[in-house]
Every structure is written in structure tokens, then in C-alpha cells.
Enzyme design. Sequence first.
Site, PDB file in Angstrom:
ATOM      1  N   GLN A  13       0.915  -1.194   0.100  1.00  0.00           N
ATOM      2  CA  GLN A  13      -0.439  -0.297  -0.351  1.00  0.00           C
ATOM      3  C   GLN A  13       0.474   0.894   0.049  1.00  0.00           C
ATOM      4  O   GLN A  13       0.881   2.273  -0.583  1.00  0.00           O
ATOM      5  CB  GLN A  13      -0.975   0.289   1.015  1.00  0.00           C
ATOM      6  CG  GLN A  13      -0.372  -0.359   2.539  1.00  0.00           C
ATOM      7  CD  GLN A  13      -1.671  -0.298   3.719  1.00  0.00           C
ATOM      8  OE1 GLN A  13      -2.580   0.757   3.856  1.00  0.00           O
ATOM      9  NE2 GLN A  13      -1.727  -0.899   4.321  1.00  0.00           N
ATOM     10  N   ASP A  37      15.539  -9.572  -4.536  1.00  0.00           N
ATOM     11  CA  ASP A  37      15.252 -11.232  -3.213  1.00  0.00           C
ATOM     12  C   ASP A  37      15.594  -9.877  -1.984  1.00  0.00           C
ATOM     13  O   ASP A  37      16.804 -10.355  -1.804  1.00  0.00           O
ATOM     14  CB  ASP A  37      15.950 -12.468  -3.658  1.00  0.00           C
ATOM     15  CG  ASP A  37      15.441 -13.108  -2.063  1.00  0.00           C
ATOM     16  OD1 ASP A  37      14.998 -13.087  -1.864  1.00  0.00           O
ATOM     17  OD2 ASP A  37      15.874 -14.817  -2.651  1.00  0.00           O
ATOM     18  N   ALA A  62       8.029  -4.857   3.240  1.00  0.00           N
ATOM     19  CA  ALA A  62       8.569  -5.056   4.786  1.00  0.00           C
ATOM     20  C   ALA A  62       7.535  -6.308   4.768  1.00  0.00           C
ATOM     21  O   ALA A  62       6.956  -6.676   4.213  1.00  0.00           O
ATOM     22  CB  ALA A  62       7.962  -4.331   5.916  1.00  0.00           C
ATOM     23  N   THR A  64       5.274  -8.128   6.749  1.00  0.00           N
ATOM     24  CA  THR A  64       4.057  -7.548   7.544  1.00  0.00           C
ATOM     25  C   THR A  64       3.026  -8.695   8.435  1.00  0.00           C
ATOM     26  O   THR A  64       2.120  -8.007   9.174  1.00  0.00           O
ATOM     27  CB  THR A  64       3.077  -6.544   7.318  1.00  0.00           C
ATOM     28  OG1 THR A  64       2.427  -7.290   5.584  1.00  0.00           O
ATOM     29  CG2 THR A  64       4.319  -5.669   6.127  1.00  0.00           C
ATOM     30  N   THR A 103       7.602   1.072  12.954  1.00  0.00           N
ATOM     31  CA  THR A 103       5.927   0.472  13.461  1.00  0.00           C
ATOM     32  C   THR A 103       6.134   0.601  14.620  1.00  0.00           C
ATOM     33  O   THR A 103       7.183   0.819  15.317  1.00  0.00           O
ATOM     34  CB  THR A 103       5.661  -1.088  13.486  1.00  0.00           C
ATOM     35  OG1 THR A 103       4.644  -1.403  14.111  1.00  0.00           O
ATOM     36  CG2 THR A 103       6.442  -2.132  13.795  1.00  0.00           C
ATOM     37  N   TYR A 127       7.613  -9.606  15.221  1.00  0.00           N
ATOM     38  CA  TYR A 127       7.202  -9.431  14.194  1.00  0.00           C
ATOM     39  C   TYR A 127       8.213  -7.614  14.637  1.00  0.00           C
ATOM     40  O   TYR A 127       9.062  -7.103  14.320  1.00  0.00           O
ATOM     41  CB  TYR A 127       6.291  -8.639  14.046  1.00  0.00           C
ATOM     42  CG  TYR A 127       5.598  -7.916  12.956  1.00  0.00           C
ATOM     43  CD1 TYR A 127       6.634  -7.563  11.692  1.00  0.00           C
ATOM     44  CD2 TYR A 127       5.651  -6.860  13.561  1.00  0.00           C
ATOM     45  CE1 TYR A 127       6.042  -6.020  10.767  1.00  0.00           C
ATOM     46  CE2 TYR A 127       4.981  -5.401  12.822  1.00  0.00           C
ATOM     47  CZ  TYR A 127       5.061  -5.418  11.571  1.00  0.00           C
ATOM     48  OH  TYR A 127       5.009  -4.363  10.747  1.00  0.00           O
ATOM     49  N   LYS A 131      11.517  -5.416  13.870  1.00  0.00           N
ATOM     50  CA  LYS A 131      11.247  -4.288  13.416  1.00  0.00           C
ATOM     51  C   LYS A 131      12.433  -4.036  13.716  1.00  0.00           C
ATOM     52  O   LYS A 131      12.729  -2.975  13.705  1.00  0.00           O
ATOM     53  CB  LYS A 131       9.807  -3.842  12.786  1.00  0.00           C
ATOM     54  CG  LYS A 131       9.417  -4.751  11.878  1.00  0.00           C
ATOM     55  CD  LYS A 131       9.700  -4.310  10.693  1.00  0.00           C
ATOM     56  CE  LYS A 131       9.272  -2.608  10.598  1.00  0.00           C
ATOM     57  NZ  LYS A 131       9.519  -2.259   8.875  1.00  0.00           N
ATOM     58  N   TRP A 152      -1.228   1.088  12.095  1.00  0.00           N
ATOM     59  CA  TRP A 152      -2.194   1.523  11.734  1.00  0.00           C
ATOM     60  C   TRP A 152      -2.832   1.476  10.542  1.00  0.00           C
ATOM     61  O   TRP A 152      -3.470   3.023  10.378  1.00  0.00           O
ATOM     62  CB  TRP A 152      -3.806   1.977  12.955  1.00  0.00           C
ATOM     63  CG  TRP A 152      -3.820   0.926  14.078  1.00  0.00           C
ATOM     64  CD1 TRP A 152      -2.243  -0.070  14.375  1.00  0.00           C
ATOM     65  CD2 TRP A 152      -4.329   0.841  14.642  1.00  0.00           C
ATOM     66  NE1 TRP A 152      -3.552  -0.159  15.606  1.00  0.00           N
ATOM     67  CE2 TRP A 152      -4.222   0.453  16.006  1.00  0.00           C
ATOM     68  CE3 TRP A 152      -5.815   1.690  14.826  1.00  0.00           C
ATOM     69  CZ2 TRP A 152      -4.931   0.298  16.860  1.00  0.00           C
ATOM     70  CZ3 TRP A 152      -6.380   1.589  16.595  1.00  0.00           C
ATOM     71  CH2 TRP A 152      -6.453   1.095  16.935  1.00  0.00           C
TER      72      TRP A 152
END
Length: 301
Positions: A13, A37, A62, A64, A103, A127, A131, A152
Site C-alpha cells: 500500500q 530478493d 517489509a 508484515t 512500526t 514481528y 522491526k 495502523w
Amino acid sequence: MTLRALQFGASGQLARELCDRAGERVEIKALSRADVDLMDTAAVARAIGAEPVLDLVINAAAYTAVDKAEDEPDLAYAINAWAPAAMAKACAERGAALVHISTDMVFSGAKAAAYVETDAPAPLHVYGASKLAGEQAVLAACDRAVVLRVSWLFSAYGQNFLQAMLRLAQSQPRLRVVADQRARPTASGDLAAFILDQAPRLAAAPAGAKEWGLLHFTNAGVTTRHEMAQAIFALAWPDRPPPEIEPIATRDFPTPARRALNAELDCSRLAQVFGVTPRPWRDALGEAIAALAAAQDRKVA
């Protein structure tokens, strides 16, 4: 003069918002995972080194899958930590600036107030830990890097909470949505616009400038998942009744990866350094829903 940027990520996105909004001001070369890659750190470094002219690198790629990462820690770390580390080292060698996306999930949610950049991270799951490792590696390897923490993310593109709510409502007249997790949502389009607007400034800023380091970027306003779901249907379904949205507690919706109840990010530094105050998340949500409806209309036509 057109600024030249190399972007890792082409289909997510944020990546799509960046490409759509770049226009003539920034020439973006977006690399998909088929092009490079991310598991191959040498290939990541070669991609940066091969560009004849390069002002800025944007990492919009990322891993996710928050829950799946509990079973795939090696993959999560490879994409979220070791690939960004290779990008940062290559950027330092090229003299290029780096924008890396992180994040709110680097925090535990135990703090009562909003998190500032100097608060100590304490991720609850693989996760978040991957990060965090990526943040630390980027800032250690490149002295002209900004790490943007977001919360979010939503957009008319990709997979996100907005898309999930609308999809589930097609087959489920009753949705159960957690009401005790809170944050300040981030519109991918607004984040992309910020990066593109600041690209010339970042490309020119020297090492040690105030632009570099950790930075929080979210839209204005705090909400819960339940409240956001209500807003989604109020905006997306103005002429028909919304599905029943039952508020539930996080403990009643167990997931492999624990979720923080407080994911609020304080964006004071964003205003201090860049003079930017993002608009309310509801305004951005309405724009994303309108874009999604327009895309669906084009498909029907």
C-alpha cells in the site's frame, strides 16, 4: 532538477501510494521482490550500488504477517532487519539518504500516555522484535537515515484494516472488533506525500542534521479498532445500514502474537523538525474510501 529515488517495494500500500503521487518531482525506480530478493543481502547492496545517479533510497518493503512471524522468525528477521541493514550500509557507501519504515509494535503498550521517540522499546512478539532490529541496524550503519514509525496503516491499496472490514461485511452481518486497543491511524497516502514533499530536503541534509534518526508519523486523533470500524461503515455505506459491530476485549480475540493495548505515537518531533501536523485520520479515511469506491466503479465500467 528531478530527484532520483530507489524504492524497495512495489506492490504494498505505501509503495503504490509513493509511485502514484511522485509525479515529476521525484523519479522513483520501484523494485519488487521479483527484481531483488530481500533474503539476499548482497543483491540488496548491489541494487543500490548499480544506480548511476541516486539521491534517496526508500524502504517500503517489509514482512508484515504479524501472527505468522511467530512461526517464521528467520524470514521476518531477514526481511525486516538484515535487508534494511544492507540497505543502510550501501547507502552510507554511496552517500545516499535512506528512509526506512517501522512500526508502533516495537512498544509493549504498557505506557499510559503516547510514546515518544526516546521511550525504551519492548516488543511483545517476533514481528515487533524484527522491526526493532531493523531500526537499530539502519541507524547504526547510516548517518543519513530517518526511521519513520507508523501505526495502523490504511489505504485503498493492499491489505489493511479498512479493506478487511469491508470484505468481511460482505458475508458477515455481525462483526466482532476489539475495543480496547487504541492508536493514531496512519493514512498511507499522507505518509507517502510527506516522504515525497521532504525528499529534496532529506537528499540535501548532511550527517548530523536534525532530520535524521527516529520519527513518529501518524494522522491526528486517537481511536480504537471498534471506533475505526464504525467510522469505516459510516463513510463507506452512507445509504444502507452497517453490519452489527460488537465491541470485544483483546483477551476475547486471542492471536499468536500478543497485541499492545496502547499503540499511541506522539508526533511532536514531526512538528518540531519538519513543521508538519498531519490531518485527522477520519478525513484521510474518507479520502481512502472514496478512492476505493472510484477504483471499484472503474472495474465495473
